[in-house]
Design an enzyme around this catalytic site. Sequence first.
Site, mmCIF file in Angstrom:
data_model
loop_
_atom_site.group_PDB
_atom_site.id
_atom_site.type_symbol
_atom_site.label_atom_id
_atom_site.label_comp_id
_atom_site.label_asym_id
_atom_site.label_seq_id
_atom_site.Cartn_x
_atom_site.Cartn_y
_atom_site.Cartn_z
ATOM 1 N N ALA A 158 0.846 -1.201 0.000
ATOM 2 C CA ALA A 158 0.000 0.000 0.000
ATOM 3 C C ALA A 158 0.874 1.242 0.000
ATOM 4 O O ALA A 158 2.086 1.150 -0.187
ATOM 5 C CB ALA A 158 -0.915 -0.010 1.226
ATOM 6 N N ASN A 159 0.290 2.404 0.169
ATOM 7 C CA ASN A 159 1.069 3.647 0.289
ATOM 8 C C ASN A 159 0.386 4.543 1.321
ATOM 9 O O ASN A 159 -0.647 4.198 1.874
ATOM 10 C CB ASN A 159 1.215 4.337 -1.072
ATOM 11 C CG ASN A 159 -0.129 4.647 -1.689
ATOM 12 O OD1 ASN A 159 -0.899 5.433 -1.148
ATOM 13 N ND2 ASN A 159 -0.428 4.001 -2.813
#
Length: 428
Positions: A233-234
């Site tokens: 993810a980020n």
Amino acid sequence: MSRSPSSASGPLSGRRVLLVVGGGIAAYKALDLIRRLRDRGAAVRPLLTESAQEFITPLAAAALAGERTHTDLFDRESEAEIGHIRLARDADAIVVAPATANMMARMATGHAPDLAATVLLATTLPILIAPAMNVRMWLHPATQRNLATLKADGVTVVGPNEGAMAEAEFGPGRLAEPHEIADALEAMLAQRAQAGGFGFLAGRETPKRLAGRHVLVTSGPTHEAIDPVRYLANRSSGRQGHAVAAAAAEAGARVTLVSGPVALPDPAGVTVVRVESAREMLAAVEAALPADLAIFAAAVGDWRPAETRGAKIKKDGHTPAPLTLVENPDILATISARTEGRPPLVVGFAAETDQVLDNARKKIARKGCDLIVANDVSAEGGVMGGLDNTVHLVARDGGVETWPKLGKEEVGRRLVARFSEWLAARPG
Ligand SMILES: Cc1cc2nc3c(=O)[nH]c(=O)nc-3n(C[C@H](O)[C@H](O)[C@H](O)COP(=O)(O)O)c2cc1C
């Protein structure tokens, strides 16, 4: 106001603030807020609701403000000395902190059963509210409806923040920190001064520039599954994309928001499609077309694991599990390249950590979109997950507009206003 502020040279020097304190568990933080506002040069006049007095005393607020605390609509002495109408006028701004769910409901519906609500109804001053409440009260459709009404009425909102709350719950509902409220007040006053109008009514009308248009917005991060429990993810919070969607709805558009996993409430009046991965996001975007305007604000993962395991990968104590990555589809480039059904205006976001403008110009050429909203997401800026943003608008001809640092909600409103102008100016 009688008493002088404690700092004559702070950023709020010469400003007079009426501070309305609602009856929430966070009322104690209003005392720190009084101190901070005075440190920045403001004169503060406290007004406590009846419920607020269950949490803090009028005496504590008065001692910190160096001003008497107002509490009662039918206090004859107080009404003779400074009536509710003068309270509503005799300041540069009104701050409501904490703003309870009840207070937001009174403000949104124009009910005026007590001094605080009467003053808030009688005023034309700019109003800043800092809501604080249990997460379910905050996410309740009634509170979200009231929030949308208040924003449409020109009220500025700071927070609530996310985090651990009373009763072992987690989510949005915590009062913004006193320094964040003071920052938001400074920004609100600066914006009003810039806009040339100081009154509450000045910000009240939201022009319905996008009436009859369909606006598609993507927002948030993507999650790319490694196995049933792990993902790539980020740090995107989705705040900027959600703010753009909310602003487009306020401007009268029919809005479809395709959102990755975020911890934000759905913006009022917006159709939200929830997805996890980049491939799901692309499919949802294609399903939502046609659109007049497509704004790709999501931080889409560039890569995903080449394979997603059906069972949790076990650690064997020796070697780390190898992770082979493959590229995700490029949603912005795919939609920009469509020959049929391409939205007339396609806007991409570029999150860059260096050479922001150079990279944005290259991106616009590579992706084939019409505009890029570029922002610096290097760690020092605190943009990723933060409340503010400094953006540069880069056009296909290389022209750049750079805006000052603004709250993400204000950035959303300004972007929508600019996109509406571009859309109106384009043939067809
Ligand atoms: C211990 C306690 C804590 C409360 N905390 C909150 C809160 O954080 N936010 C909220 O909206 N209401 C909270 N309430 C409910 C409000 O006090 C109640 O709705 C009240 O009518 C609000 O009045 P006011 O808006 O005039 O201040 C709380 C009530 C109690 C008893």
